[in-house]
Write a protein that holds these residues in place. Structure first.
Motif, PDB file in Angstrom:
ATOM      1  N   LEU A 196      -9.605   3.346   6.917  1.00 53.85           N
ATOM      2  CA  LEU A 196      -8.193   3.713   7.035  1.00 53.85           C
ATOM      3  C   LEU A 196      -7.533   3.861   5.679  1.00 53.85           C
ATOM      4  CD1 LEU A 196      -5.811   4.244   8.913  1.00 53.85           C
ATOM      5  CD2 LEU A 196      -5.379   1.782   8.962  1.00 53.85           C
ATOM      6  N   SER A 197      -7.840   2.963   4.765  1.00 58.49           N
ATOM      7  CA  SER A 197      -7.203   3.022   3.447  1.00 58.49           C
ATOM      8  C   SER A 197      -7.623   4.265   2.677  1.00 58.49           C
ATOM      9  CB  SER A 197      -7.542   1.764   2.644  1.00 58.49           C
ATOM     10  OG  SER A 197      -8.933   1.698   2.389  1.00 58.49           O
ATOM     11  N   VAL A 198      -8.868   4.695   2.857  1.00 57.21           N
ATOM     12  CA  VAL A 198      -9.326   5.909   2.176  1.00 57.21           C
ATOM     13  C   VAL A 198      -8.561   7.119   2.684  1.00 57.21           C
ATOM     14  CG1 VAL A 198     -11.311   7.414   1.762  1.00 57.21           C
ATOM     15  CG2 VAL A 198     -11.598   4.933   1.752  1.00 57.21           C
ATOM     16  N   ARG A 199      -8.327   7.170   3.995  1.00 56.47           N
ATOM     17  CA  ARG A 199      -7.566   8.286   4.552  1.00 56.47           C
ATOM     18  C   ARG A 199      -6.116   8.258   4.071  1.00 56.47           C
ATOM     19  NH1 ARG A 199     -10.786   6.910   9.033  1.00 56.47           N
ATOM     20  NH2 ARG A 199      -9.117   5.715  10.036  1.00 56.47           N
ATOM     21  N   ARG A 200      -5.569   7.063   3.942  1.00 58.62           N
ATOM     22  CA  ARG A 200      -4.200   6.955   3.425  1.00 58.62           C
ATOM     23  C   ARG A 200      -4.124   7.477   1.996  1.00 58.62           C
ATOM     24  NH1 ARG A 200      -3.206   0.819   5.725  1.00 58.62           N
ATOM     25  NH2 ARG A 200      -2.222   1.413   7.702  1.00 58.62           N
ATOM     26  N   SER A 201      -5.080   7.085   1.181  1.00 63.23           N
ATOM     27  CA  SER A 201      -5.097   7.549  -0.207  1.00 63.23           C
ATOM     28  C   SER A 201      -5.272   9.059  -0.277  1.00 63.23           C
ATOM     29  CB  SER A 201      -6.220   6.847  -0.974  1.00 63.23           C
ATOM     30  OG  SER A 201      -6.059   5.447  -0.964  1.00 63.23           O
ATOM     31  N   ALA A 202      -6.179   9.590   0.536  1.00 58.71           N
ATOM     32  CA  ALA A 202      -6.416  11.033   0.535  1.00 58.71           C
ATOM     33  C   ALA A 202      -5.177  11.794   0.983  1.00 58.71           C
ATOM     34  CB  ALA A 202      -7.598  11.364   1.440  1.00 58.71           C
ATOM     35  N   LEU A 203      -4.470  11.258   1.980  1.00 53.78           N
ATOM     36  CA  LEU A 203      -3.252  11.924   2.458  1.00 53.78           C
ATOM     37  C   LEU A 203      -2.182  11.935   1.375  1.00 53.78           C
ATOM     38  CD1 LEU A 203      -1.691  13.217   4.769  1.00 53.78           C
ATOM     39  CD2 LEU A 203      -1.011  10.930   5.523  1.00 53.78           C
ATOM     40  N   ALA A 204      -2.030  10.814   0.665  1.00 60.58           N
ATOM     41  CA  ALA A 204      -1.027  10.741  -0.401  1.00 60.58           C
ATOM     42  C   ALA A 204      -1.341  11.737  -1.507  1.00 60.58           C
ATOM     43  CB  ALA A 204      -0.963   9.320  -0.958  1.00 60.58           C
ATOM     44  N   THR A 247      -7.084   4.138  -5.309  1.00 59.69           N
ATOM     45  CA  THR A 247      -7.711   4.166  -3.986  1.00 59.69           C
ATOM     46  C   THR A 247      -8.289   2.798  -3.640  1.00 59.69           C
ATOM     47  OG1 THR A 247      -8.237   6.523  -4.195  1.00 59.69           O
ATOM     48  CG2 THR A 247      -9.528   5.247  -2.612  1.00 59.69           C
ATOM     49  N   ALA A 248      -8.942   2.163  -4.612  1.00 60.84           N
ATOM     50  CA  ALA A 248      -9.454   0.807  -4.388  1.00 60.84           C
ATOM     51  C   ALA A 248      -8.317  -0.186  -4.182  1.00 60.84           C
ATOM     52  CB  ALA A 248     -10.326   0.385  -5.568  1.00 60.84           C
ATOM     53  N   TRP A 249      -7.219   0.014  -4.885  1.00 61.19           N
ATOM     54  CA  TRP A 249      -6.068  -0.892  -4.763  1.00 61.19           C
ATOM     55  C   TRP A 249      -5.449  -0.798  -3.370  1.00 61.19           C
ATOM     56  CZ3 TRP A 249      -1.390  -0.789  -8.695  1.00 61.19           C
ATOM     57  CH2 TRP A 249      -0.684  -1.996  -8.589  1.00 61.19           C
ATOM     58  N   VAL A 250      -5.346   0.421  -2.841  1.00 57.16           N
ATOM     59  CA  VAL A 250      -4.836   0.586  -1.479  1.00 57.16           C
ATOM     60  C   VAL A 250      -5.714  -0.164  -0.484  1.00 57.16           C
ATOM     61  CG1 VAL A 250      -4.465   2.263   0.383  1.00 57.16           C
ATOM     62  CG2 VAL A 250      -3.675   2.776  -1.927  1.00 57.16           C
ATOM     63  N   TRP A 305       0.826  -1.208   0.000  1.00 61.22           N
ATOM     64  CA  TRP A 305       0.000   0.000   0.000  1.00 61.22           C
ATOM     65  C   TRP A 305       0.861   1.259   0.000  1.00 61.22           C
ATOM     66  CZ3 TRP A 305       0.106   4.044   3.244  1.00 61.22           C
ATOM     67  CH2 TRP A 305       0.508   3.870   4.576  1.00 61.22           C
ATOM     68  N   MET A 306       2.060   1.182   0.590  1.00 60.97           N
ATOM     69  CA  MET A 306       2.936   2.350   0.564  1.00 60.97           C
ATOM     70  C   MET A 306       3.404   2.662  -0.848  1.00 60.97           C
ATOM     71  SD  MET A 306       5.304   1.786   3.943  1.00 60.97           S
ATOM     72  CE  MET A 306       4.575   1.724   5.588  1.00 60.97           C
ATOM     73  N   ARG A 307       3.685   1.618  -1.627  1.00 60.59           N
ATOM     74  CA  ARG A 307       4.104   1.851  -3.009  1.00 60.59           C
ATOM     75  C   ARG A 307       2.964   2.445  -3.833  1.00 60.59           C
ATOM     76  NH1 ARG A 307       6.933  -3.210  -2.288  1.00 60.59           N
ATOM     77  NH2 ARG A 307       5.253  -4.364  -3.321  1.00 60.59           N
TER      78      ARG A 307
END
Length: 297
Positions: free
Chosen positions: A139-147, A123-126, A14-16
């Motif tokens: 959590l994944s949505v927030r990660r995507s939004a932050l990126a 975003t779906a992939w994360v 997910w970081m990549r």
């Protein structure tokens, strides 16, 4: 013995993907403060500047519509990776044709398409590969939004600073994204598909008109979309356009900190969108959101 597929969930995965979203967001928004640079350097008219800004949106929207459904059918990596790799190519077109209006427009059109496809599908992939993603924690949505937000914010800041003080303001501001975008494409190449949150839809044979998915998507067939989101979207896009395109041109000139001011207004505009989110979630209903939005406008 036949091995069965195993869900591939990894923090490194997910970081990549998030880094790829950061890179594409950088490439998408680095152009905003450059509009005023093009206006001064190429002696563009107000209509030509507006056209360069609009061409991105015209390709962004189709990308947003096709990115998610295409990744559901073809796989996340098969859809996301090519457009992550094309993002630095879009920037390269700006570098190769710094004084060609046609080349700049093509580069921005390609950047819009890359952004639209990547933002939704990635975003779906994360979410697919996040090891700690629960059914409702988001959590994944927030990660995507932050990126994406980090890319949106840093891209114009760096581009504006380089355009303001670098020796070649039409080329040097784009060089950082060429490096970041290429690195993101390389890092993303071996990222696993992940574990999709839902299985593919099976369709019964019902004749030639049978389809796996209804069109338009369910999200745009709701009362909330047509009464709140659709009327407000042009206002949101228009207010940002006024802040980052029109305002810098009105209050600066070619011999002042025009690019720097444009970069500042870009950051302030997107920061306002982030700051308002907690307050928007507390609005009691759709009507209150519309009223508050109109009052702010």
């Amino acid at each position: 013995m036949v091995s069965t597929p195993v869900a591939r969930r990894s923090p490194h995965a997910w970081m990549r993907i998030a880094f790829a979203m950061f890179a594409v967001g950088w490439g998408a928004n680095q152009f905003s403060p450059m509009l005023i640079v093009y206006r001064h350097e190429l002696s563009l008219t107000a209509g030509e500047v507006a056209g360069l800004f609009l061409v991105y949106a015209l390709t962004l929207i189709p990308g947003l519509l096709i990115g998610g459904p295409a990744s559901d059918r073809l796989g996340r990596r098969a859809v996301v990776w090519p457009f992550v790799a094309l993002s630095p190519l879009a920037t390269l077109l700006l570098v190769l044709g710094p004084r060609s209006l046609a080349m700049i427009a093509v580069g921005r059109a390609l950047a819009g398409l890359c952004s639209g496809v990547v933002f939704g599908a990635a975003t779906a992939w994360v979410q697919d590969v996040s090891p700690d993603e629960g059914p409702s924690n988001g959590l994944s949505v927030r990660r995507s939004a932050l990126a994406l937000t980090a890319g949106f914010g840093l891209g114009p800041v760096v581009a504006a600073g380089l355009a303001q003080w670098a020796s070649d303001p039409l080329v040097v501001p784009y060089l950082p994204h060429l490096v970041i975008g290429t690195a993101a494409a390389v890092a993303l190449a071996g990222t696993p598909e992940g574990a999709p949150s839902r299985s593919p839809v099976r369709v019964r044979p019902m004749g030639p008109v049978a389809t796996a998915r209804r069109w338009p998507p369910a999200a745009v067939r709701t009362r909330r979309f047509w009464l709140a989101i659709a009327p407000g979207s042009p206002l949101v896009f228009g207010s940002v356009a006024l802040a980052i395109v029109v305002l810098p041109e009105e209050v600066t000139s070619a011999r002042t900190l025009s690019a720097g001011f444009a970069g500042l207004m870009t950051v302030v505009s997107f920061a306002a969108g982030i700051v308002v989110q907690p307050f928007a979630r507390r609005l009691p209903d759709m009507l209150a959101g519309v009223v508050v939005g109109l009052v702010c406008a």
